[in-house]
Design a protein around this motif. Structure first.
Motif, PDB file in Angstrom:
ATOM      1  N   SER A   1       0.807  -1.218   0.000  1.00 48.10           N
ATOM      2  CA  SER A   1       0.000   0.000   0.000  1.00 48.10           C
ATOM      3  C   SER A   1       0.844   1.274   0.000  1.00 48.10           C
ATOM      4  CB  SER A   1      -0.957   0.025   1.197  1.00 48.10           C
ATOM      5  OG  SER A   1      -0.241   0.211   2.402  1.00 48.10           O
ATOM      6  N   ASN A   2       2.093   1.195   0.537  1.00 48.92           N
ATOM      7  CA  ASN A   2       2.909   2.411   0.570  1.00 48.92           C
ATOM      8  C   ASN A   2       4.391   2.181   0.228  1.00 48.92           C
ATOM      9  OD1 ASN A   2       3.912   1.274   2.904  1.00 48.92           O
ATOM     10  ND2 ASN A   2       3.117   2.834   4.276  1.00 48.92           N
ATOM     11  N   GLY A   3       4.783   0.946  -0.063  1.00 52.18           N
ATOM     12  CA  GLY A   3       6.153   0.648  -0.462  1.00 52.18           C
ATOM     13  C   GLY A   3       7.167   0.675   0.668  1.00 52.18           C
ATOM     14  N   CYS A   4       6.693   0.750   1.906  1.00 53.67           N
ATOM     15  CA  CYS A   4       7.592   0.737   3.064  1.00 53.67           C
ATOM     16  C   CYS A   4       7.562  -0.652   3.709  1.00 53.67           C
ATOM     17  CB  CYS A   4       7.168   1.812   4.058  1.00 53.67           C
ATOM     18  SG  CYS A   4       7.369   3.481   3.379  1.00 53.67           S
ATOM     19  N   TYR A   5       8.336  -0.848   4.760  1.00 45.80           N
ATOM     20  CA  TYR A   5       8.479  -2.178   5.352  1.00 45.80           C
ATOM     21  C   TYR A   5       7.790  -2.280   6.696  1.00 45.80           C
ATOM     22  CZ  TYR A   5      11.610  -3.351   1.603  1.00 45.80           C
ATOM     23  OH  TYR A   5      12.114  -3.609   0.365  1.00 45.80           O
ATOM     24  N   ARG A   6       7.244  -3.466   6.968  1.00 40.67           N
ATOM     25  CA  ARG A   6       6.582  -3.782   8.233  1.00 40.67           C
ATOM     26  C   ARG A   6       6.983  -5.191   8.640  1.00 40.67           C
ATOM     27  NH1 ARG A   6       0.498  -4.220   5.696  1.00 40.67           N
ATOM     28  NH2 ARG A   6       0.896  -6.006   4.373  1.00 40.67           N
ATOM     29  N   PRO A   7       6.805  -5.558   9.914  1.00 38.91           N
ATOM     30  CA  PRO A   7       7.184  -6.905  10.345  1.00 38.91           C
ATOM     31  C   PRO A   7       6.490  -7.988   9.520  1.00 38.91           C
ATOM     32  CG  PRO A   7       6.759  -5.526  12.239  1.00 38.91           C
ATOM     33  CD  PRO A   7       6.345  -4.743  11.024  1.00 38.91           C
ATOM     34  N   TYR A   8       7.251  -9.017   9.206  1.00 41.87           N
ATOM     35  CA  TYR A   8       6.746 -10.143   8.429  1.00 41.87           C
ATOM     36  C   TYR A   8       5.893 -11.029   9.332  1.00 41.87           C
ATOM     37  CZ  TYR A   8       6.902 -14.681   6.036  1.00 41.87           C
ATOM     38  OH  TYR A   8       6.577 -15.865   5.445  1.00 41.87           O
ATOM     39  N   ILE A   9       4.723 -11.392   8.861  1.00 43.55           N
ATOM     40  CA  ILE A   9       3.879 -12.350   9.584  1.00 43.55           C
ATOM     41  C   ILE A   9       3.374 -13.384   8.590  1.00 43.55           C
ATOM     42  CG2 ILE A   9       3.181 -10.760  11.416  1.00 43.55           C
ATOM     43  CD1 ILE A   9       0.534 -10.400   9.942  1.00 43.55           C
TER      44      ILE A   9
ATOM     45  N   ASN B   1      -0.785  -0.079   8.057  1.00 43.22           N
ATOM     46  CA  ASN B   1       0.245   0.200   7.059  1.00 43.22           C
ATOM     47  C   ASN B   1       1.612   0.316   7.716  1.00 43.22           C
ATOM     48  OD1 ASN B   1      -1.758   0.288   5.163  1.00 43.22           O
ATOM     49  ND2 ASN B   1      -1.804   2.498   5.016  1.00 43.22           N
ATOM     50  N   ALA B   2       2.649   0.129   6.905  1.00 44.50           N
ATOM     51  CA  ALA B   2       4.016   0.248   7.383  1.00 44.50           C
ATOM     52  C   ALA B   2       4.346   1.707   7.691  1.00 44.50           C
ATOM     53  CB  ALA B   2       4.986  -0.285   6.328  1.00 44.50           C
ATOM     54  N   ASN B   3       5.270   1.910   8.622  1.00 42.33           N
ATOM     55  CA  ASN B   3       5.741   3.241   8.972  1.00 42.33           C
ATOM     56  C   ASN B   3       6.401   3.877   7.751  1.00 42.33           C
ATOM     57  OD1 ASN B   3       7.613   5.322   9.902  1.00 42.33           O
ATOM     58  ND2 ASN B   3       7.100   4.607  11.955  1.00 42.33           N
ATOM     59  N   ILE B   4       6.093   5.136   7.483  1.00 40.15           N
ATOM     60  CA  ILE B   4       6.612   5.797   6.280  1.00 40.15           C
ATOM     61  C   ILE B   4       8.125   5.991   6.307  1.00 40.15           C
ATOM     62  CG2 ILE B   4       4.445   6.946   5.714  1.00 40.15           C
ATOM     63  CD1 ILE B   4       5.705   9.542   6.858  1.00 40.15           C
ATOM     64  N   TYR B   5       8.741   5.879   7.472  1.00 43.06           N
ATOM     65  CA  TYR B   5      10.195   6.025   7.567  1.00 43.06           C
ATOM     66  C   TYR B   5      10.923   4.708   7.297  1.00 43.06           C
ATOM     67  CZ  TYR B   5       8.816  10.382   9.657  1.00 43.06           C
ATOM     68  OH  TYR B   5       8.234  11.604   9.871  1.00 43.06           O
ATOM     69  N   PHE B   6      10.188   3.618   7.225  1.00 46.73           N
ATOM     70  CA  PHE B   6      10.795   2.310   6.986  1.00 46.73           C
ATOM     71  C   PHE B   6      10.936   2.067   5.489  1.00 46.73           C
ATOM     72  CE2 PHE B   6      10.124  -0.284  11.107  1.00 46.73           C
ATOM     73  CZ  PHE B   6      10.578   0.777  11.867  1.00 46.73           C
ATOM     74  N   THR B   7      11.700   2.908   4.831  1.00 44.26           N
ATOM     75  CA  THR B   7      11.936   2.771   3.395  1.00 44.26           C
ATOM     76  C   THR B   7      13.137   1.871   3.153  1.00 44.26           C
ATOM     77  OG1 THR B   7      13.432   4.659   3.299  1.00 44.26           O
ATOM     78  CG2 THR B   7      11.077   5.114   2.973  1.00 44.26           C
ATOM     79  N   PHE B   8      13.239   1.332   1.953  1.00 44.78           N
ATOM     80  CA  PHE B   8      14.366   0.479   1.603  1.00 44.78           C
ATOM     81  C   PHE B   8      15.680   1.226   1.801  1.00 44.78           C
ATOM     82  CE2 PHE B   8      17.458  -1.322  -1.323  1.00 44.78           C
ATOM     83  CZ  PHE B   8      17.357  -2.676  -1.029  1.00 44.78           C
ATOM     84  N   LYS B   9      15.740   2.446   1.288  1.00 45.78           N
ATOM     85  CA  LYS B   9      16.970   3.239   1.375  1.00 45.78           C
ATOM     86  C   LYS B   9      17.352   3.502   2.830  1.00 45.78           C
ATOM     87  CE  LYS B   9      19.087   7.388  -0.472  1.00 45.78           C
ATOM     88  NZ  LYS B   9      19.387   8.475   0.336  1.00 45.78           N
ATOM     89  N   ASN B  10      16.403   3.926   3.632  1.00 46.23           N
ATOM     90  CA  ASN B  10      16.668   4.233   5.033  1.00 46.23           C
ATOM     91  C   ASN B  10      17.140   2.995   5.803  1.00 46.23           C
ATOM     92  OD1 ASN B  10      16.752   5.730   7.459  1.00 46.23           O
ATOM     93  ND2 ASN B  10      14.650   5.183   7.927  1.00 46.23           N
TER      94      ASN B  10
END
Length: 106
Positions: A20-28, A37-46
Motif C-alpha cells: 500500500s505504501n512501499g515501506c516495510y513492516r514486520p513479516y507475519i 500500514n508500514a511506517n513511512i520512515y521504513f523505506t528500503f533506502k533508510n
C-alpha cells in the motif's frame, strides 16, 4: 526494484514490503484483515543504507526465522529474574550462547 524482504541484523527479525505504501513492516505468516500500514520512515533506502538491514529472498525466510527464535530464547534466558530484583545475565548463559550474542552488532 527493492527486495520484498529485509532482515534486521541485530536480531534477525524479518520485515516485508507493504504494497500500500512501499515501506516495510514486520513479516507475519497469518492473514490479518485490517493490518496497519508500514511506517513511512521504513523505506528500503533508510533501512539498508542508514541501519544496515539486509535484503533477502523468500527462500531464506525459514533460516532467519530460526535465528530470530534462537536470539529471543537467549535474551529471555539472559533477562531471567535472579529472585532479588535483578537479572541472571551472562551467568545464566552457556559459552555458545554468549558467542552467539557477541556475533551481533549493537
Amino acid at each position: 526494484m527493492n527486495s520484498i524482504y529485509l532482515v534486521r541484523p541485530e536480531d534477525n527479525a524479518i520485515f516485508e514490503i507493504d504494497p500500500s505504501n512501499g515501506c516495510y513492516r514486520p513479516y507475519i505468516t497469518k492473514n490479518i484483515k485490517n493490518r496497519s500500514n508500514a511506517n513511512i520512515y521504513f523505506t528500503f533506502k533508510n533501512l539498508t543504507e542508514d541501519y544496515g538491514w539486509i535484503p533477502i529472498e523468500e527462500s531464506e525466510i525459514p533460516k532467519y526465522q530460526e535465528l530470530n527464535k534462537e536470539w529471543n530464547r537467549i535474551w529471555t534466558k539472559y533477562y531471567e529474574s535472579d529472585g532479588h530484583n535483578g537479572i541472571k545475565g551472562r551467568n545464566n548463559l552457556t559459552s555458545e550462547e554468549i558467542e552467539f550474542i557477541n556475533l551481533k552488532k549493537y
